[in-house]
Design a protein around this motif. Structure first.
Motif, PDB file in Angstrom:
ATOM      1  N   SER A   1     105.633  43.257  19.340  1.00 29.48           N
ATOM      2  CA  SER A   1     104.418  42.955  20.091  1.00 29.48           C
ATOM      3  C   SER A   1     103.593  44.235  20.039  1.00 29.48           C
ATOM      4  N   VAL A   2     102.393  44.127  19.491  1.00 28.89           N
ATOM      5  CA  VAL A   2     101.611  45.311  19.145  1.00 28.89           C
ATOM      6  C   VAL A   2     100.242  45.317  19.818  1.00 28.89           C
ATOM      7  N   LEU A   3      99.611  46.482  19.791  1.00 27.99           N
ATOM      8  CA  LEU A   3      98.219  46.598  20.184  1.00 27.99           C
ATOM      9  C   LEU A   3      97.398  46.275  18.940  1.00 27.99           C
ATOM     10  N   ALA A   4      96.668  45.166  19.006  1.00 25.95           N
ATOM     11  CA  ALA A   4      95.814  44.742  17.895  1.00 25.95           C
ATOM     12  C   ALA A   4      94.357  44.850  18.327  1.00 25.95           C
ATOM     13  N   PHE A   5      93.452  44.996  17.364  1.00 28.78           N
ATOM     14  CA  PHE A   5      92.052  45.201  17.721  1.00 28.78           C
ATOM     15  C   PHE A   5      91.117  44.627  16.661  1.00 28.78           C
ATOM     16  N   ASN A   6      89.870  44.398  17.078  1.00 29.59           N
ATOM     17  CA  ASN A   6      88.815  43.950  16.186  1.00 29.59           C
ATOM     18  C   ASN A   6      88.255  45.181  15.474  1.00 29.59           C
ATOM     19  N   THR A   7      88.300  45.205  14.155  1.00 25.98           N
ATOM     20  CA  THR A   7      87.907  46.393  13.404  1.00 25.98           C
ATOM     21  C   THR A   7      86.394  46.644  13.455  1.00 25.98           C
ATOM     22  N   ASP A   8      85.608  45.621  13.785  1.00 24.44           N
ATOM     23  CA  ASP A   8      84.160  45.815  13.899  1.00 24.44           C
ATOM     24  C   ASP A   8      83.781  46.486  15.214  1.00 24.44           C
ATOM     25  N   ALA A   9      84.698  46.478  16.167  1.00 27.20           N
ATOM     26  CA  ALA A   9      84.394  47.009  17.503  1.00 27.20           C
ATOM     27  C   ALA A   9      84.573  48.513  17.604  1.00 27.20           C
ATOM     28  N   PHE A  10      85.329  49.095  16.651  1.00 26.79           N
ATOM     29  CA  PHE A  10      85.629  50.531  16.744  1.00 26.79           C
ATOM     30  C   PHE A  10      85.385  51.201  15.396  1.00 26.79           C
ATOM     31  N   PRO A  11      84.676  52.325  15.387  1.00 31.77           N
ATOM     32  CA  PRO A  11      84.427  53.059  14.135  1.00 31.77           C
ATOM     33  C   PRO A  11      85.745  53.506  13.503  1.00 31.77           C
ATOM     34  N   SER A  12      85.758  53.618  12.201  1.00 24.49           N
ATOM     35  CA  SER A  12      86.955  54.059  11.490  1.00 24.49           C
ATOM     36  C   SER A  12      87.382  55.434  11.998  1.00 24.49           C
ATOM     37  N   GLY A  13      88.652  55.558  12.317  1.00 25.07           N
ATOM     38  CA  GLY A  13      89.184  56.806  12.834  1.00 25.07           C
ATOM     39  C   GLY A  13      89.123  56.913  14.338  1.00 25.07           C
ATOM     40  N   GLN A  14      88.489  55.921  14.969  1.00 27.48           N
ATOM     41  CA  GLN A  14      88.391  55.924  16.430  1.00 27.48           C
ATOM     42  C   GLN A  14      88.981  54.652  17.042  1.00 27.48           C
ATOM     43  N   GLU A  15      89.941  54.066  16.344  1.00 24.08           N
ATOM     44  CA  GLU A  15      90.584  52.855  16.831  1.00 24.08           C
ATOM     45  C   GLU A  15      91.584  53.188  17.944  1.00 24.08           C
ATOM     46  N   PRO A  16      91.837  52.244  18.835  1.00 25.48           N
ATOM     47  CA  PRO A  16      92.860  52.472  19.871  1.00 25.48           C
ATOM     48  C   PRO A  16      94.236  52.616  19.233  1.00 25.48           C
ATOM     49  N   GLN A  17      95.040  53.535  19.758  1.00 25.25           N
ATOM     50  CA  GLN A  17      96.335  53.833  19.153  1.00 25.25           C
ATOM     51  C   GLN A  17      97.495  53.828  20.131  1.00 25.25           C
ATOM     52  N   SER A  18      97.252  53.398  21.374  1.00 21.53           N
ATOM     53  CA  SER A  18      98.326  53.406  22.363  1.00 21.53           C
ATOM     54  C   SER A  18      97.964  52.474  23.504  1.00 21.53           C
ATOM     55  N   TRP A  19      98.962  52.163  24.351  1.00 20.68           N
ATOM     56  CA  TRP A  19      98.671  51.343  25.532  1.00 20.68           C
ATOM     57  C   TRP A  19      97.812  52.117  26.512  1.00 20.68           C
ATOM     58  N   GLU A  20      97.884  53.448  26.466  1.00 25.48           N
ATOM     59  CA  GLU A  20      96.980  54.247  27.282  1.00 25.48           C
ATOM     60  C   GLU A  20      95.539  53.981  26.873  1.00 25.48           C
ATOM     61  N   ASP A  21      95.302  53.858  25.569  1.00 26.39           N
ATOM     62  CA  ASP A  21      93.961  53.523  25.075  1.00 26.39           C
ATOM     63  C   ASP A  21      93.553  52.111  25.499  1.00 26.39           C
ATOM     64  N   PHE A  22      94.502  51.196  25.488  1.00 22.36           N
ATOM     65  CA  PHE A  22      94.218  49.815  25.902  1.00 22.36           C
ATOM     66  C   PHE A  22      93.694  49.793  27.334  1.00 22.36           C
ATOM     67  N   TRP A  23      94.262  50.648  28.182  1.00 22.31           N
ATOM     68  CA  TRP A  23      93.844  50.711  29.588  1.00 22.31           C
ATOM     69  C   TRP A  23      92.577  51.557  29.786  1.00 22.31           C
ATOM     70  N   ASN A  24      92.164  52.297  28.774  1.00 20.97           N
ATOM     71  CA  ASN A  24      91.005  53.185  28.859  1.00 20.97           C
ATOM     72  C   ASN A  24      89.734  52.411  28.511  1.00 20.97           C
ATOM     73  N   VAL A  25      89.146  51.765  29.503  1.00 19.00           N
ATOM     74  CA  VAL A  25      87.976  50.907  29.249  1.00 19.00           C
ATOM     75  C   VAL A  25      86.699  51.721  29.074  1.00 19.00           C
ATOM     76  N   LYS A  26      86.712  52.987  29.477  1.00 18.02           N
ATOM     77  CA  LYS A  26      85.526  53.817  29.317  1.00 18.02           C
ATOM     78  C   LYS A  26      85.309  54.201  27.856  1.00 18.02           C
ATOM     79  N   ASP A  27      86.370  54.715  27.223  1.00 19.58           N
ATOM     80  CA  ASP A  27      86.248  55.160  25.832  1.00 19.58           C
ATOM     81  C   ASP A  27      86.476  54.039  24.829  1.00 19.58           C
TER      82      ASP A  27
END
Length: 353
Positions: free
Chosen positions: A135-161
């Motif tokens: 079970s993974v953290l998956a994301f829409n690639t159009d929503a985040f610039p290359s190199g700035q994708e979420p990489q952890s559950w901490e990022d999942f909870w970080n709604v500001k960044d």
């Protein structure tokens, strides 16, 4: 389509079915139905059919009907009514413990299932793991610039960044592990699931609840929600995301903080195909069958020697590969079965708000 005589003759000739299992097969055929394998559907079921079910059927002449999705309540109901329709079922590993405790599973017959070559963590008294996923953290690639994708559950909870609506699973499991990881609990301290940790996880989930647009209950939902942009991030099953990526959908995922698990095969108590089911489990963990999983690129082998045959590209899709496993949370099915049972009522109240 094989008739009864052809099925039994072929199976006997191959030496893969014992006299006992032939007797079981005869009784099952008398009920005028084929052997039925049930799994979760989607990419997983397609993978299992290609790697395990079709080759076994062609080799033995055993007709197999593949159905989905797995339903734990139905397994219990079938056994209790003495009307078992599913002969082999792919379940989440926690059901090995819940199902055995409820008395609805046959113990694995290790005189038929030769599993000494399988790591002990992938074989239990009532179930055998035949493939691996996460079970993974998956994301829409159009929503985040290359190199700035979420990489952890901490990022999942970080709604500001990492802004945008999210999606989580309707079950307590996976959410417990993800929430504790987001709260900073080290991977090796997520279990055992104490009351204090449960409360911590629920409090963390309360933080993210306003940003959860969809609580999904079908594995097909996360890739669809991500592809359409309805959500920017989701907890999802790795195989479903790999499938969507292969189709060119604007989705991706990370194995960092992935919750690694195995797909477990169990045999419902009272199936007339009991020994045939054991023979099939035995086949699924052979080197030959396990290696078929490697090029399919959805769910990885549970057999280490088969996983070792993967090339660099194929290894990227295996959560158990050393390069990926070092960053994952290993799902503890026995602990999950316990906390799910003890805290399910509280979880349902949480979902209702």
């Amino acid at each position: 389509m094989f008739n009864r005589r052809e099925l039994l003759k072929s199976a006997t000739a191959m030496g893969l079915l014992s006299a006992t299992s032939l007797g079981q097969a005869q009784r099952a055929m008398a009920q005028n139905r084929p052997f039925i394998f049930c799994s979760f559907g989607g990419a997983l079921s397609e993978t299992e059919e290609k790697a395990f079910m079709t080759p076994f059927s062609e080799m033995t002449g055993q007709e197999i009907l593949n159905v989905s999705p797995t339903n734990y309540a139905k397994i219990k109901a079938m056994v209790e009514a003495n009307a078992v329709e599913w002969d082999l079922v792919n379940v989440g590993g926690q059901f090995i413990y819940q199902g055995s405790e409820a008395g609805v599973l046959e113990p694995i017959d290790y005189s038929i299932v030769k599993a000494d070559h399988l790591d002990p963590s992938w074989r239990t008294e009532y179930g055998v793991y035949t493939s691996t996923g996460a079970s993974v953290l998956a994301f829409n690639t159009d929503a985040f610039p290359s190199g700035q994708e979420p990489q952890s559950w901490e990022d999942f909870w970080n709604v500001k960044d990492f802004p945008g609506p999210r999606s989580l699973y309707t079950r307590m499991y996976y959410n417990y592990e993800a929430a504790l990881s987001a709260a900073g609990v080290p991977r090796d301290e997520i279990y055992p699931a104490t009351d204090e940790k449960i409360e911590m996880a629920l409090a963390k989930l309360e933080e993210i609840r306003p940003h959860i647009a969809v609580w999904w209950n079908s594995g097909a939902q996360p890739p669809q929600l991500l592809s359409t942009g309805e959500v920017t991030m989701a907890l999802a099953w790795s195989g479903r995301i790999f499938d969507a990526m292969a189709e060119g959908s604007p989705v991706s995922m990370t194995f960092k903080d992935a919750i690694a698990w195995g797909n477990a095969y169990v045999v419902p108590k009272g199936t007339p195909y009991r020994d045939v089911a054991m023979e099939l489990i035995n086949y699924c963990i052979t080197q030959e069958a396990q290696e078929r999983l490697v090029p399919l690129g959805t769910y990885g082998p549970s057999l280490a020697s088969a996983a070792a045959t993967a090339d660099e590209q194929q290894a990227q899709f295996m959560v158990t590969h050393p390069d990926n496993a070092k960053d994952t949370i290993l799902f503890n099915d026995k602990e999950v079965a316990r906390y799910w049972t003890e805290w399910e009522e509280r979880w349902q109240k949480f979902l209702l708000g």
